[in-house]
Design a protein around this motif. Structure first.
Motif, mmCIF file in Angstrom:
data_model
loop_
_atom_site.group_PDB
_atom_site.id
_atom_site.type_symbol
_atom_site.label_atom_id
_atom_site.label_comp_id
_atom_site.label_asym_id
_atom_site.label_seq_id
_atom_site.Cartn_x
_atom_site.Cartn_y
_atom_site.Cartn_z
ATOM 1 N N GLN A 1 39.961 48.786 41.140
ATOM 2 C CA GLN A 1 39.457 50.153 41.103
ATOM 3 C C GLN A 1 40.484 51.122 40.519
ATOM 4 O O GLN A 1 40.224 52.311 40.395
ATOM 5 C CB GLN A 1 39.082 50.617 42.505
ATOM 6 N N GLY A 2 41.660 50.606 40.172
ATOM 7 C CA GLY A 2 42.695 51.451 39.597
ATOM 8 C C GLY A 2 43.529 52.185 40.628
ATOM 9 O O GLY A 2 44.257 53.114 40.297
ATOM 10 N N LYS A 3 43.452 51.776 41.892
ATOM 11 C CA LYS A 3 44.185 52.449 42.965
ATOM 12 C C LYS A 3 45.513 51.753 43.236
ATOM 13 O O LYS A 3 45.572 50.534 43.320
ATOM 14 C CB LYS A 3 43.333 52.484 44.233
ATOM 15 N N SER B 1 42.265 53.031 31.467
ATOM 16 C CA SER B 1 42.191 53.457 30.064
ATOM 17 C C SER B 1 42.090 52.251 29.126
ATOM 18 O O SER B 1 41.761 52.399 27.956
ATOM 19 C CB SER B 1 43.407 54.320 29.688
ATOM 20 N N LYS B 2 42.354 51.049 29.644
ATOM 21 C CA LYS B 2 42.213 49.827 28.836
ATOM 22 C C LYS B 2 40.748 49.442 28.664
ATOM 23 O O LYS B 2 40.434 48.508 27.958
ATOM 24 C CB LYS B 2 42.956 48.663 29.500
ATOM 25 N N GLY B 3 39.856 50.149 29.336
ATOM 26 C CA GLY B 3 38.431 49.863 29.222
ATOM 27 C C GLY B 3 37.904 49.192 30.476
ATOM 28 O O GLY B 3 38.650 48.816 31.371
ATOM 29 N N ALA B 4 36.602 49.054 30.513
ATOM 30 C CA ALA B 4 35.934 48.469 31.667
ATOM 31 C C ALA B 4 36.277 46.998 31.807
ATOM 32 O O ALA B 4 36.436 46.288 30.804
ATOM 33 C CB ALA B 4 34.420 48.631 31.530
ATOM 34 N N LEU C 1 22.915 35.224 36.255
ATOM 35 C CA LEU C 1 23.647 36.262 35.540
ATOM 36 C C LEU C 1 24.786 35.657 34.732
ATOM 37 O O LEU C 1 25.413 34.689 35.157
ATOM 38 C CB LEU C 1 24.263 37.268 36.523
ATOM 39 N N SER C 2 25.056 36.270 33.601
ATOM 40 C CA SER C 2 26.236 35.948 32.817
ATOM 41 C C SER C 2 26.994 37.256 32.648
ATOM 42 O O SER C 2 26.446 38.239 32.142
ATOM 43 C CB SER C 2 25.842 35.374 31.459
ATOM 44 N N ILE C 3 28.239 37.284 33.112
ATOM 45 C CA ILE C 3 29.030 38.509 33.117
ATOM 46 C C ILE C 3 30.236 38.328 32.207
ATOM 47 O O ILE C 3 31.071 37.443 32.438
ATOM 48 C CB ILE C 3 29.501 38.850 34.546
ATOM 49 N N GLY C 4 30.329 39.156 31.172
ATOM 50 C CA GLY C 4 31.504 39.145 30.293
ATOM 51 C C GLY C 4 32.557 40.048 30.876
ATOM 52 O O GLY C 4 32.283 41.202 31.205
ATOM 53 N N MET C 5 33.760 39.538 31.044
ATOM 54 C CA MET C 5 34.812 40.348 31.674
ATOM 55 C C MET C 5 36.108 40.318 30.893
ATOM 56 O O MET C 5 36.386 39.380 30.144
ATOM 57 C CB MET C 5 35.069 39.884 33.103
ATOM 58 N N GLN C 6 36.869 41.358 31.074
ATOM 59 C CA GLN C 6 38.212 41.477 30.518
ATOM 60 C C GLN C 6 39.175 41.079 31.621
ATOM 61 O O GLN C 6 39.070 41.582 32.735
ATOM 62 C CB GLN C 6 38.467 42.922 30.087
ATOM 63 N N ASN C 7 40.082 40.159 31.345
ATOM 64 C CA ASN C 7 41.079 39.752 32.336
ATOM 65 C C ASN C 7 42.091 40.883 32.502
ATOM 66 O O ASN C 7 42.762 41.253 31.544
ATOM 67 C CB ASN C 7 41.773 38.466 31.865
ATOM 68 N N PRO C 8 42.242 41.442 33.702
ATOM 69 C CA PRO C 8 43.145 42.574 33.898
ATOM 70 C C PRO C 8 44.612 42.177 34.077
ATOM 71 O O PRO C 8 45.464 43.036 34.238
ATOM 72 C CB PRO C 8 42.615 43.209 35.185
ATOM 73 N N PHE C 9 44.902 40.901 34.045
ATOM 74 C CA PHE C 9 46.251 40.433 34.337
ATOM 75 C C PHE C 9 46.955 39.900 33.085
ATOM 76 O O PHE C 9 46.321 39.631 32.077
ATOM 77 C CB PHE C 9 46.206 39.332 35.405
ATOM 78 N N ASN C 10 48.235 39.710 33.199
ATOM 79 C CA ASN C 10 49.019 39.132 32.106
ATOM 80 C C ASN C 10 49.199 37.634 32.288
ATOM 81 O O ASN C 10 50.166 37.065 31.815
ATOM 82 C CB ASN C 10 50.392 39.815 32.016
#
Length: 166
Positions: free
Chosen positions: A15-17, A54-57, A82-91
């Protein structure tokens, strides 16, 4: 491991917290007496900034290949794929093996959700699709749901089937 605390930590992060985490030494292998005693006294507190929104959803797309609803008030449930496309938030690479979620749908973001689907913990598939992204496949089976009002639900269905209307 405390899965409730880990789940709460991840939820806040996504959630960005900003979150504070404490790491406590537990054991060492092989068990060397003096080293094990030292590790057990170790504590480290770390402040982890939340995901940079700010990197996007994180969720980039969601496709439903099928969805069925039982509208009987005594036994309401949803079956869906469901098929959910996601951005990995980690390195680092991740592998998603299960998920638990509440999906809230409404055409008016200021109103209470017209439809809330509670997804019990279920197995998922995860396929990496490139650097930092992947596709999650979810099968809901008899997931319970609640409808806020017949009118709101009807408007939501109309919006989903017909599209935005003036």
């Amino acid at each position: 491991a405390n899965l409730t605390a880990a789940s709460e930590f991840m939820s806040l992060y996504l959630q960005g917290k900003t979150t504070t985490a404490e790491s406590v030494g537990v054991s060492v292998e092989p068990n060397i007496g003096w080293l094990a005693d030292t590790v057990k006294t170790m504590k480290m507190t770390v402040t982890v900034p939340g995901y940079d929104t700010s990197k996007g959803a994180l969720i980039r797309s969601m496709t439903t290949t099928h969805m069925g609803m039982n509208l009987d008030p005594k036994n309401q449930f949803v079956n869906a794929s469901l098929s959910i496309g996601m951005q990995n938030p980690f390195n680092f690479n991740i592998s998603v093996t299960s998920m638990e979620a509440a999906l809230k749908m409404s055409q008016d973001p200021t109103a209470p959700p017209a439809l809330t689907v509670t997804q019990p913990k279920s197995a998922v598939t995860y396929t990496p699709t490139g650097p930092g992204s992947g596709q999650i496949g979810v099968e809901t089976v008899m997931a319970p749901f609640q409808i806020a009002s017949a009118d709101q639900f009807g408007q939501l269905l109309k919006h989903m089937v017909v599209g935005k209307t003036a």
